[in-house]
Write an enzyme that holds these catalytic residues in place. Structure first.
Site, PDB file in Angstrom:
ATOM      1  CE  LYS A   1      18.315  -3.362 -33.735  1.00  0.00           C
ATOM      2  NZ  LYS A   1      18.199  -4.650 -32.997  1.00  0.00           N
TER       3      LYS A   1
ATOM      4  CD  GLU B   1      30.011  -8.613 -42.860  1.00  0.00           C
ATOM      5  OE1 GLU B   1      29.425  -9.468 -43.567  1.00  0.00           O
ATOM      6  OE2 GLU B   1      30.315  -8.786 -41.671  1.00  0.00           O
TER       7      GLU B   1
ATOM      8  CB  CYS C   1      27.823 -13.127 -43.785  1.00  0.00           C
ATOM      9  SG  CYS C   1      29.208 -12.522 -42.844  1.00  0.00           S
TER      10      CYS C   1
ATOM     11  CD  GLU D   1      23.545 -15.165 -46.174  1.00  0.00           C
ATOM     12  OE1 GLU D   1      22.770 -14.194 -46.107  1.00  0.00           O
ATOM     13  OE2 GLU D   1      24.723 -15.138 -45.791  1.00  0.00           O
TER      14      GLU D   1
HETATM   15  P1  ADP Z   1      18.207 -11.898 -39.717  1.00  0.00           P
HETATM   16  O1  ADP Z   1      17.137 -11.721 -40.776  1.00  0.00           O
HETATM   17  O2  ADP Z   1      19.118 -12.976 -40.058  1.00  0.00           O
HETATM   18  O3  ADP Z   1      17.675 -11.930 -38.328  1.00  0.00           O
HETATM   19  P2  ADP Z   1      18.634  -9.154 -39.917  1.00  0.00           P
HETATM   20  O4  ADP Z   1      19.331  -8.569 -41.068  1.00  0.00           O
HETATM   21  O5  ADP Z   1      17.138  -9.106 -39.893  1.00  0.00           O
HETATM   22  O6  ADP Z   1      19.118 -10.620 -39.786  1.00  0.00           O
HETATM   23  O7  ADP Z   1      19.126  -8.513 -38.549  1.00  0.00           O
HETATM   24  C1  ADP Z   1      20.326  -7.870 -38.353  1.00  0.00           C
HETATM   25  C2  ADP Z   1      20.087  -6.649 -37.491  1.00  0.00           C
HETATM   26  O8  ADP Z   1      19.256  -5.748 -38.220  1.00  0.00           O
HETATM   27  C3  ADP Z   1      19.365  -6.902 -36.168  1.00  0.00           C
HETATM   28  O9  ADP Z   1      19.925  -6.075 -35.167  1.00  0.00           O
HETATM   29  C4  ADP Z   1      17.954  -6.473 -36.479  1.00  0.00           C
HETATM   30  O10 ADP Z   1      17.227  -6.040 -35.340  1.00  0.00           O
HETATM   31  C5  ADP Z   1      18.200  -5.310 -37.413  1.00  0.00           C
HETATM   32  N1  ADP Z   1      17.056  -4.959 -38.261  1.00  0.00           N
HETATM   33  C6  ADP Z   1      16.095  -5.765 -38.751  1.00  0.00           C
HETATM   34  N2  ADP Z   1      15.196  -5.055 -39.475  1.00  0.00           N
HETATM   35  C7  ADP Z   1      15.606  -3.766 -39.449  1.00  0.00           C
HETATM   36  C8  ADP Z   1      15.102  -2.545 -40.021  1.00  0.00           C
HETATM   37  N3  ADP Z   1      14.003  -2.511 -40.750  1.00  0.00           N
HETATM   38  N4  ADP Z   1      15.809  -1.412 -39.784  1.00  0.00           N
HETATM   39  C9  ADP Z   1      16.931  -1.423 -39.051  1.00  0.00           C
HETATM   40  N5  ADP Z   1      17.441  -2.536 -38.489  1.00  0.00           N
HETATM   41  C10 ADP Z   1      16.798  -3.696 -38.684  1.00  0.00           C
END
Ligand code: ADP
Length: 506
Positions: free
Chosen positions: A202, A277, A311, A408
């Protein structure tokens, strides 16, 4: 502030063929076919430098994830992939690296448009590093060796032959972020393919484009149908469905620590294997015996590379008192000179934050830090006008409990903190964080530098350098920066099960 922004579309700056590719609603890759979402939904991808529409992409959700997981399972059990020789698999993985280099310019253009980073940076960093991890991992396909293990079975010694066999863990769900869209896809896919797994990837909703283009490249390299399925979509829908899907044997995630926690929760019901990570708030320590000019240049890049959206950014700078003013004014002067602008503009040194949300988040931290009494030596604000830009910022006069020191920010914001002696107090302060991803040490005294490197609780420590990555080096975090390692030989265990086989031979 030097800002070169534009009210015209950045699409004008890329070749007609790429514009054409972007003009079609981009489908997702499931079982070797490019398909629209089952729901028929699409979402818009926004150019962060102009806030203009860039592309439309199929919006995957639980139904698409389910189909992708089934395709991955089928490809593993019934397709040519599961029966392919390690050498043939390795050759395909190597070819992906070759093709990434063949499409170097196009991929760098896509990355620049979608993420906002300078084209020149994507061209020398993101894209070649992506090719390199495929090249590196291709060699491991033929070297996934178990061991013969002499056992001491006390009841009937000498009657058994035991060895281990390393097998692919199965269908892997991979979820990646937006800061290095192509490179994060490459870090995840290359070891999964080298070990013989099948994948549902994804891509991040902010930056799905290079991952989708990579899907076409995988097909061109000969990856069989269903081995890699790529589903763009949102975290709460597609991401959550992938992390909790019973057909997924292992989830590999890169992103924020908060979402990492959600991934663990989603995977816990079936005790799915998880590698993470996550975030960082990395200490970068400059001793007064360091090569100060090198430390200033390296620490400037340590925080401002990729607009601070790393990161591992060196976001907490500790400088020994005697050289504090010199270092801070040197970094602030470098920061003030950084040219902000559209990534496709050759003059641009720093692009925008990736999205409106991220822009708001970083501006919120700046406001909070300044209200709590921190002082901006440079920056501290966002320029007016279109695009999600933030002025590169150096904050001083912070207190240890301020949010800008503890959390962060994931933006171009450095906090600079003086220290007196290289002692236990310095080490304790540097380690006083929930994170443990990276750290930097600058000193001409190699013994002192290595003592510090040993004492810092971080997965990567750079001495007299920063941001040095290599496909052969493991990367990952202590504490809440993650579980497991990316890259190097270390990542292979994320994707392998060790089976102990014992035969009675007497
Ligand atoms: P940021 O907050 O900096 O956008 P995220 O950690 O939210 O970074 O996003 C990293 C990835 O995790 C993206 O592909 C996002 O779609 C996905 N993501 C966000 N929320 C969820 C969730 N609840 N379950 C699985 N994947 C998620």
């Amino acid at each position: 502030m030097n800002i070169h922004t534009t009210s015209t579309s950045t699409l004008e700056r890329v070749p007609a063929e790429l514009r054409k590719w972007l003009s079609v609603p981009r489908p997702m890759l499931i079982n070797g076919k490019w398909v629209q979402a089952k729901s028929g939904k699409v979402f818009d991808v926004i150019d962060p430098a102009t806030e203009m529409h860039l592309a439309t992409v199929a919006e995957g959700d639980a139904a698409d994830i389910d189909e992708a997981v089934r395709a991955a399972r089928n490809a593993l059990d019934n397709g040519p992939w599961g029966r392919m020789s390690p050498s043939a698999r390795g050759r395909i993985v190597h070819k992906i690296g070759d093709l990434i280099l063949k499409y170097l310019d196009e991929l760098a253009q896509l990355e620049s448009l979608d993420n906002g980073k300078p084209f020149a940076v994507a061209r020398v960093a993101d894209v070649p590093l992506s090719a390199d991890i495929f090249h590196y991992m291709s060699g491991w396909a033929t070297k996934l060796e178990g061991k013969h293990i002499p056992i001491s079975n006390l009841v009937s010694p000498g009657q058994y032959l035991s060895f281990t066999r390393l097998e692919p863990v199965g269908v892997v769900g991979q979820i990646i972020p937006w800061n290095f869209p192509l490179l994060m896809a490459a870090w995840k896919l290359a070891p999964a393919l080298a070990t013989g797994c099948t994948v549902v990837l994804k891509v991040a909703e902010e930056t799905p484009l290079s991952g989708l283009r990579l899907g076409e490249i995988l097909q061109e390299a000969g990856v069989p149908d269903g081995v890699v399925n790529i589903v763009p979509g949102f975290g709460e829908t597609a991401g959550a469905a992938l992390a909790s899907h019973p057909g997924v044997a292992k989830v590999a995630f890169t992103g924020s620590t908060d979402v990492g926690r959600l991934i663990v929760q989603a995977a816990s019901r079936d005790l799915r294997k998880v590698s993470l990570e996550l975030g960082g708030k990395s200490p970068n320590i400059i001793l007064d015996d360091a090569d100060i000019e090198a430390a200033i240049a390296g620490s400037t890049a340590g925080i401002f590379f990729n607009h601070g959206q790393c990161c591992n950014a060196g976001s907490r700078l500790f400088v020994q008192e005697k050289v504090f003013d010199k270092v801070v004014s040197g970094i602030a002067a470098n920061a003030a000179k950084i040219k902000l602008g559209v990534g496709m503009d050759a003059a641009t040194e720093m692009g925008p934050m990736v999205s409106d949300v991220q822009h708001g988040r970083v501006k919120g931290y700046l406001k909070c830090g300044l209200e709590e009494g921190a002082r901006a030596v440079t920056g501290g604000s966002a320029p007016d006008g279109k695009g999600y830009f933030v002025n590169p910022t150096v904050l001083v006069d912070t207190k240890p409990d301020m949010k800008v020191v503890r959390e962060e920010i994931f933006g171009p914001v450095l906090v600079a903190i003086p220290f007196k002696e290289v002692d236990e107090k310095l080490i304790a302060t540097a380690n006083d964080t929930i994170y443990g991803l990276a750290a930097g040490v600058w000193s001409r005294d190699i013994a002192k530098a290595n003592q510090l490197a040993n004492a810092l609780k971080a997965g990567s420590v750079w001495v007299n350098c920063y941001h040095v990555f290599d496909a052969a080096l493991p990367f990952g975090g202590y504490k809440q920066s993650g579980w497991g390692r990316e890259m190097g030989q270390a990542v292979l265990s994320n994707y392998l099960e060790a089976k102990a086989i014992t035969s009675r031979i007497a």
